[in-house]
Design a protein around this motif. Structure first.
Motif, PDB file in Angstrom:
ATOM      1  N   THR A 192      74.295  53.383  21.763  1.00 15.89           N
ATOM      2  CA  THR A 192      72.898  53.351  22.194  1.00 15.89           C
ATOM      3  C   THR A 192      72.647  52.037  22.919  1.00 15.89           C
ATOM      4  OG1 THR A 192      72.169  54.693  20.322  1.00 15.89           O
ATOM      5  CG2 THR A 192      70.496  53.361  21.457  1.00 15.89           C
ATOM      6  N   VAL A 193      72.133  52.153  24.127  1.00 18.00           N
ATOM      7  CA  VAL A 193      71.812  50.961  24.927  1.00 18.00           C
ATOM      8  C   VAL A 193      70.306  50.931  25.137  1.00 18.00           C
ATOM      9  CG1 VAL A 193      72.133  49.754  27.119  1.00 18.00           C
ATOM     10  CG2 VAL A 193      74.046  50.997  26.085  1.00 18.00           C
ATOM     11  N   ASP A 194      69.661  49.908  24.602  1.00 16.47           N
ATOM     12  CA  ASP A 194      68.220  49.749  24.748  1.00 16.47           C
ATOM     13  C   ASP A 194      67.953  48.982  26.045  1.00 16.47           C
ATOM     14  OD1 ASP A 194      65.535  49.289  24.605  1.00 16.47           O
ATOM     15  OD2 ASP A 194      65.541  48.465  22.569  1.00 16.47           O
ATOM     16  N   THR A 195      67.415  49.668  27.058  1.00 13.23           N
ATOM     17  CA  THR A 195      67.169  49.022  28.345  1.00 13.23           C
ATOM     18  C   THR A 195      65.690  48.706  28.545  1.00 13.23           C
ATOM     19  OG1 THR A 195      67.031  51.189  29.417  1.00 13.23           O
ATOM     20  CG2 THR A 195      69.169  50.073  29.459  1.00 13.23           C
ATOM     21  N   SER A 196      64.954  48.598  27.464  1.00 15.47           N
ATOM     22  CA  SER A 196      63.547  48.214  27.577  1.00 15.47           C
ATOM     23  C   SER A 196      63.452  46.730  27.899  1.00 15.47           C
ATOM     24  CB  SER A 196      62.804  48.504  26.270  1.00 15.47           C
ATOM     25  OG  SER A 196      63.293  47.657  25.226  1.00 15.47           O
ATOM     26  N   HIS A 197      62.350  46.359  28.473  1.00  7.47           N
ATOM     27  CA  HIS A 197      62.147  44.946  28.812  1.00  7.47           C
ATOM     28  C   HIS A 197      62.112  44.090  27.562  1.00  7.47           C
ATOM     29  CE1 HIS A 197      59.534  41.400  29.774  1.00  7.47           C
ATOM     30  NE2 HIS A 197      60.428  41.314  30.751  1.00  7.47           N
ATOM     31  N   ALA A 198      61.530  44.607  26.503  1.00  8.56           N
ATOM     32  CA  ALA A 198      61.455  43.847  25.255  1.00  8.56           C
ATOM     33  C   ALA A 198      62.844  43.494  24.740  1.00  8.56           C
ATOM     34  CB  ALA A 198      60.679  44.657  24.204  1.00  8.56           C
ATOM     35  N   ALA A 199      63.787  44.425  24.890  1.00  8.69           N
ATOM     36  CA  ALA A 199      65.143  44.189  24.389  1.00  8.69           C
ATOM     37  C   ALA A 199      65.952  43.268  25.302  1.00  8.69           C
ATOM     38  CB  ALA A 199      65.872  45.522  24.215  1.00  8.69           C
ATOM     39  N   LEU A 200      65.701  43.323  26.605  1.00  6.67           N
ATOM     40  CA  LEU A 200      66.579  42.645  27.565  1.00  6.67           C
ATOM     41  C   LEU A 200      65.963  41.432  28.250  1.00  6.67           C
ATOM     42  CD1 LEU A 200      68.184  45.760  29.327  1.00  6.67           C
ATOM     43  CD2 LEU A 200      69.056  44.449  27.377  1.00  6.67           C
TER      44      LEU A 200
END
Length: 588
Positions: free
Chosen positions: A309-317
């Protein structure tokens, strides 16, 4: 012989020889010096005056004048200057004699010998001091988010960065690459949608090194003294698979056929010592690179129990993160860049200049859903070509880039004053037949210029190109600009926007694009973004369909797209035939 008589005899001899070599007649010389003609002819024959070469004649004359000055009892300042001059000339003639015997140019010019003795500086050499200056200048110029990119590159093989426009990514990676290449000797490969765009890296590198060390790097590719080679490639990467090095891929979300392109390109950095860096502004969720960014592409190649699972949300990255698929990702919006020390933006002003959708896409790293766009990305990508490879007749850095070939200009006006939208100005090389494309060979964004300065930019283009048509919208400052343009180009065509006028422009351009008859450089992502910004919408009365770009103004940020449509309007609605004319011209 008395010494006085001997001195007079020598003086007469020297004068007689000099006058003879100057072209005097023997009888005239004898009369001038008060000697007998027989004595003169004896001297001439005995000492072979006629056989003397040019150098010997000059040497003898110099020597005679030198002796005369040396034996002068009371010398003046001009005498000493002349003695010095004669001495230098005698020395020069001595080198000529030596060169005639040896054939070595160093005997003729002692500076050559000194230059040969001095140690030669290698091409593109900056020295240890220069490298220290370059490294210091690089590290001292970074914003906080760029420091994160630097640190991430030390421990991560793949960096993948989604970024806002104009935050200095290409500028940073150009500097990072050249500093590392000088330190490590590792090759660098710069890839972009077009060779012209890839050479932006080279321009940044050359300017950085020159400003810092005074050395101007030369060559394409650039080869450093330690063996590192820096390659600047467009989509012709497919023909350069033998290259190996650290990979930098710029604006990859605008590259056509990204999957195949990356497959070939990543093979250049297959060895574990090479790194890969991908960075881009977002385009559309329908682009081939989107699954690469989200990690979906990684999971497609894995069994279900090995997917991640790759979280590409701004909050994560926002701060950068090493993801489970082996990529280090980061999202840097314009607001992140400002928080990271970048003071180049005025957020309040940008929010006034761009619509909410445009602001989100261009500056806040939000992807566009173009499934209902008037000009979807998939169709625009067919227009995007490597202009340096495809357009052989274009010489972009020449005074006359297209010689005397006819071009059309399109202009879309800005709002008023510095706070208005930017104006768009394009140069189109029109097609000559239905099987040829129109080519947008130059684009100019005009922001913060009054109507007089905008008109002057159009005048400059009429001097560089053979302009046969200018199409202009008269909205906003458009009419004021048109009135000035009309003074030097009376045949200017005006567009007074209405839903019907805009519809005709859009439909005509759609037809041209659908038939594969429009081209612009693949590195011009702003051109594609401008077309993608145009949407169908209802008029304020809700009675008619029109086209807008998301602002209250009809044209908004889509200035380049509308400028292109104004230029293309010069083609008849039914298009040219293979013979270069319209169907009406042939059958009318």
């Amino acid at each position: 012989m008395d010494k006085t008589v001997e001195s007079d005899y020598r003086e007469h001899f020297v004068k007689a020889r000099t006058l003879y070599w100057m072209g005097w007649r023997p009888q005239r010389i004898a009369e001038e010096l008060g000697i007998s003609p027989q004595l003169f002819h004896n001297w001439k024959k005995r000492f072979d005056w006629d056989e003397a070469g040019p150098i010997q004649r000059v040497e003898s004359s110099l020597e005679a004048r030198m002796v005369q000055l040396v034996f002068k009892d009371e010398k003046e300042g001009k005498d000493f200057k002349e003695i010095d001059l004669l001495g230098r000339q005698i020395e020069r003639l001595a080198r000529v004699h030596k060169y005639q015997d040896s054939g070595r140019e160093s005997d003729l010019n002692p500076n050559i010998q000194e230059r040969n003795r001095a140690p030669r500086k290698a091409k593109n050499e900056i020295g240890d001091d220069g490298l220290e200056e370059l490294t210091t200048a690089f590290e001292d110029s970074l914003f906080d988010y760029q420091h994160k990119w630097k640190v991430a590159g030390l421990t991560n093989r793949i960096r993948n960065i989604l970024k806002s426009r104009q935050i200095g990514a290409t500028w940073y990676f150009a500097r990072e690459a050249i500093v590392d290449a000088f330190h490590t000797g590792k090759n660098k490969i710069f890839l972009s949608a077009s060779k012209a765009q890839a050479h932006v890296f080279r321009q940044y590198i050359v300017q950085f090194v020159k400003d810092t060390t005074g050395v101007e790097l030369r060559g394409d590719p650039l080869v450093l003294p330690n063996g590192a080679t820096l390659y600047f490639l467009g989509t012709n990467v497919r023909t350069a698979q033998s290259y190996h090095g650290d990979l930098y891929m710029d604006e990859y979300f605008w590259i056509q056929g990204f999957q195949q392109f990356r497959k070939v390109a990543s093979g250049m950095a297959m060895h574990k010592k090479w790194s890969q860096t991908y960075f881009s502004t977002p385009s559309a969720i329908t682009h081939e690179a989107y699954p690469f960014w989200t990690g979906e592409q990684f999971n497609k190649r894995r069994a279900k129990d090995k997917r991640v699972t790759v979280d590409t949300s701004h909050a994560a990255l926002a701060n950068g993160m090493a993801c489970a698929d082996g990529q280090w990702r980061q999202i840097v919006t314009v607001e992140d860049a400002m928080a990271g020390g970048c003071d180049l933006f005025d957020i309040d002003q940008l929010q006034l200049e761009y619509s909410e959708d445009e602001y989100s896409n261009l500056l806040m790293c939000q992807f566009v859903d173009d499934t209902h766009a008037v000009f979807p990305l998939a169709k625009l990508q067919r227009c995007m070509v490597d202009s340096w490879v495809e357009w052989r007749e274009l010489k972009p850095y020449a005074d006359r880039p297209l010689g005397d070939m006819e071009v059309w200009l399109g202009y879309d006006p800005s709002g008023s004053g510095e706070d208005g939208d930017g104006a768009g100005l394009v140069v189109v090389l029109p097609s000559k037949s239905a099987s040829q494309p129109h080519r947008v060979v130059e684009k100019i964004r005009l922001r913060g210029l009054d109507y007089e300065k905008q008109a002057e930019e159009i005048r400059k283009l009429t001097r560089r190109y053979n302009v046969s048509f200018i199409g202009m919208d008269t909205t906003g400052l458009g009419e004021a600009v048109a009135e000035l343009v009309e003074k030097f180009f009376p045949a200017v065509t005006r567009f007074n926007y209405s839903p019907d006028v805009k519809a005709r422009l859009v439909i005509k351009t759609q037809n041209i694009i659908d038939r594969g008859r429009l081209q612009f450089d693949a590195g011009w992502s702003d051109m594609a973004q401008s077309f993608m910004a145009i949407r169908r919408a209802m008029t304020d009365s809700q009675r008619q369909m029109t086209y807008k770009s998301g602002r209250s103004e009809d044209t908004g940020h889509a200035d380049l797209a509308w400028a292109v449509m104004h230029a293309l309007s010069n083609e008849p609605l039914e298009g040219p035939t293979e013979r270069g004319g319209s169907m009406m011209e042939i059958y009318g």
